[in-house]
Design an enzyme around this catalytic site. Structure first.
Site, short mmCIF file in Angstrom:
data_model
loop_
_atom_site.label_atom_id
_atom_site.label_comp_id
_atom_site.label_asym_id
_atom_site.label_seq_id
_atom_site.Cartn_x
_atom_site.Cartn_y
_atom_site.Cartn_z
CB SER A 1 -0.71 -0.11 1.16
OG SER A 1 -1.29 0.90 1.21
CG HIS B 1 -3.61 -1.52 -2.16
ND1 HIS B 1 -4.67 -2.72 -2.16
CD2 HIS B 1 -4.37 -0.69 -0.88
CE1 HIS B 1 -5.75 -2.04 -1.73
NE2 HIS B 1 -5.62 -1.32 -0.58
CG ASP C 1 -4.93 2.30 0.82
OD1 ASP C 1 -5.97 1.19 0.76
OD2 ASP C 1 -4.17 2.30 1.20
CG MET D 1 -8.79 7.11 2.13
SD MET D 1 -7.86 6.57 3.59
CE MET D 1 -6.89 5.07 3.37
CG HIS E 1 -9.34 -0.44 -0.78
ND1 HIS E 1 -8.24 0.02 0.32
CD2 HIS E 1 -10.51 -0.23 -0.87
CE1 HIS E 1 -9.55 -0.57 1.57
NE2 HIS E 1 -10.60 -0.59 0.95
CG MET F 1 -11.43 2.59 1.46
SD MET F 1 -9.96 2.68 2.77
CE MET F 1 -9.14 3.07 1.15
CG MET G 1 -11.41 -3.40 4.39
SD MET G 1 -10.36 -2.52 3.74
CE MET G 1 -9.24 -2.01 5.25
CG ASP H 1 -6.15 -3.60 3.17
OD1 ASP H 1 -5.15 -3.14 3.38
OD2 ASP H 1 -6.68 -2.42 1.82
C1 DX5 Z 1 -6.49 1.36 5.20
C2 DX5 Z 1 -6.46 0.57 4.20
C3 DX5 Z 1 -4.78 0.02 4.09
C4 DX5 Z 1 -3.68 0.30 4.66
C5 DX5 Z 1 -2.97 -0.55 5.25
O1 DX5 Z 1 -8.20 2.33 4.87
O2 DX5 Z 1 -7.25 0.45 2.77
O3 DX5 Z 1 -4.21 -0.62 2.29
O4 DX5 Z 1 -3.55 1.22 4.15
O5 DX5 Z 1 -2.30 -0.41 5.97
P1 DX5 Z 1 -0.65 -1.22 6.96
O6 DX5 Z 1 -0.84 -2.56 6.73
O7 DX5 Z 1 -0.47 -0.45 7.46
O8 DX5 Z 1 -1.74 -2.02 7.90
ZN ZN Z 2 -6.89 -0.15 1.17
#
Ligand code: DX5
Ligand code: ZN
Length: 220
Positions: free
Chosen positions: A9, A34, A36, A38, A67, A69, A138, A176
């Site tokens: 990520s 990956h 993320d 948001m 991903h 969100m 998750m 994840d």
């Molecule tokens: C959280 C994300 C993850 C996160 C994982 O909302 O979807 O992908 O960045 O980070 P670590 O591996 O540090 O938990």
């Molecule tokens: Zn993620």
């Protein structure tokens, strides 16, 4: 034991050097990248949008595992597809019609994925599994990197593995959140075949990425 694919990520990368960071984890053995996304609304954090995905695209040939969100999600699918996402993963709660959203991702020529939050039951997949190529479990509540792995999600991974076997289709089972060399084998034993890792990949800086990824694959 299955050797899992690793999807670092980039939330834990150095944002001032994102292109370089993507090249570094690619060279260090990442299988997917990956991303993320948001929106400060569906989750309490803001990250990046399609323009950044597009800017990163030339830095790696590995699949971009995007991903989302964000809510609503439908108005942005085309932009992420055009930006070079390979997998587009959405949350059912981001609505309003997740089944239609997954079909739209397929129509755009991308691999659809659905993500289940820690409080969302495996049963949510009953009428979605035939539409997806990726299920993302998750193991933390979405929004931030560096959180602690929620062990109750191992049971959900086992349940979803059974559903995938029953479907008879190749569907990636990805986990994840809070994945590190201690929790990675638990996820794989429960049936995961892809692990997202932010902090556990990027800790220690570029010189450590190859060893960090190897450790997650169980060879460390
Ligand atoms: C959280 C994300 C993850 C996160 C994982 O909302 O979807 O992908 O960045 O980070 P670590 O591996 O540090 O938990
Ligand atoms: Zn993620």
């Amino acid at each position: 034991m299955t050797v899992p694919l690793i999807s670092p990520s980039i939330l834990s990368a150095d944002f001032a050097r994102l292109g370089e960071e993507v090249r570094a984890v690619d060279a260090a053995g990442a299988d997917w990248i990956h991303v993320d996304v948001m929106d400060g609304h569906y989750v309490p954090n803001l990250t990046i949008g399609p323009m950044v995905v597009k800017a990163l695209r030339p830095h790696s040939d590995k699949p971009f595992d995007v991903h989302l969100m964000i809510s609503p999600v439908d108005p942005y699918l085309q932009a992420f597809a055009d930006a070079g996402a390979d997998h587009i993963i959405v949350h059912p709660e981001a609505g309003p019609h997740v089944h239609r959203t997954l079909q739209e991702i397929r129509r755009l020529g991308k691999k659809p994925g659905v993500s289940l939050n820690p409080g969302t039951p495996a049963k949510m997949l009953d009428y979605l599994i035939d539409e997806v190529d990726v299920v993302l479990i998750m193991s933390v509540n979405p929004g931030f990197g560096g959180q602690k792995f929620i062990s109750s999600q191992l049971r959900k991974i086992e349940a979803v593995r059974k559903m995938i076997e029953k479907s008879g289709r190749k569907i990636w089972l990805e986990v994840d959140g809070g994945v590190d060399p201690q929790t990675a084998p638990l996820c794989v034993d429960a049936g995961a075949d892809v692990l997202v890792a932010g902090s556990a990949t990027f800790r220690g800086g570029p010189d450590c990425y190859a060893a960090n990824i190897a450790a997650l694959k169980g060879a460390g």
